[in-house]
Write an enzyme that holds these catalytic residues in place. Sequence first.
Site, PDB file in Angstrom:
ATOM      1  N   CYS A  62     -12.996  -8.833 -15.394  1.00 46.55           N
ATOM      2  CA  CYS A  62     -14.555  -8.723 -16.213  1.00 46.55           C
ATOM      3  C   CYS A  62     -15.077  -9.851 -16.447  1.00 46.55           C
ATOM      4  CB  CYS A  62     -13.666  -9.328 -17.648  1.00 46.55           C
ATOM      5  SG  CYS A  62     -12.655 -10.650 -17.962  1.00 46.55           S
ATOM      6  N   HIS A  88     -10.916 -12.103 -21.512  1.00 46.57           N
ATOM      7  CA  HIS A  88     -11.765 -10.420 -21.724  1.00 46.57           C
ATOM      8  C   HIS A  88     -13.369 -11.946 -21.710  1.00 46.57           C
ATOM      9  CE1 HIS A  88     -13.689  -6.955 -21.447  1.00 46.57           C
ATOM     10  NE2 HIS A  88     -14.055  -7.136 -22.834  1.00 46.57           N
ATOM     11  N   ASP A 126     -20.988  -4.608 -22.728  1.00 47.58           N
ATOM     12  CA  ASP A 126     -19.479  -5.013 -22.955  1.00 47.58           C
ATOM     13  C   ASP A 126     -18.863  -3.473 -21.955  1.00 47.58           C
ATOM     14  OD1 ASP A 126     -16.323  -4.797 -22.916  1.00 47.58           O
ATOM     15  OD2 ASP A 126     -16.352  -5.564 -24.727  1.00 47.58           O
TER      16      ASP A 126
END
Length: 228
Positions: free
Chosen positions: A30, A86, A104
């Site tokens: 990520c 994250h 996202d």
Amino acid sequence: MASAANLESSSTISSPLWNVSDFDHTPSYCEENVYLLCKRLSTIGVSNKDGSDLFVVFISNDYKQVPLWHQKASKRADGLIIWDYHAICIQMNKEGKVPFQVWDLDSTLPFPSPLAEYVSQAIQPSFQVYPEYQRYLRVVHAPIFLRKFASDRRHMKDSAENWISHPPAYEPIVAEDGTVHNLDAYIKIGASEVTNVSDDLTQIVLSENFGGVVTERQLEDLFLHLSR
């Protein structure tokens, strides 16, 4: 990298505004995904050319256990998963109908989502969780992140040097100053680093290499402060 937890919740998912597949995405990376996302948003004119309206946000805690809902990697109907950390992008648009929106790449929520909607549905601060699941957020100004971030992907290898998750095909990201790995400094996030929302914090976010840290309940207040 993640596992589901026995937490219950429900909310509504709406249709995405952009096609996520148009952006680079490698599962379990990520931090690199958000790096490339910020670059692309500025290149295609969705954000300022210098990325000054973008902020990279790392979500984690002292225990490396943070629940997020509506995540594609989840096997649950509500999309709940426990990440060790994250990373997302928040865009600030003072003039727009939606002043703050979240990008996202791992979420099933609209792409992008209004910040208030993302907080209420993906983070769900009103949902009571055990202390070890409390989420803290490191907010870094994207122009700084794009210059300073580096990862040689060492965190994705086991003790035998085997890949835990297959890496992206492109070369590892190296910082402008030649640093090859500083990801740990971004994802080391804990309660002791939390700062009250103030002019001092906004200055830290806009100028410091590793930004500033807030709680999940302070996030929207921070962006309201940044937009003044």
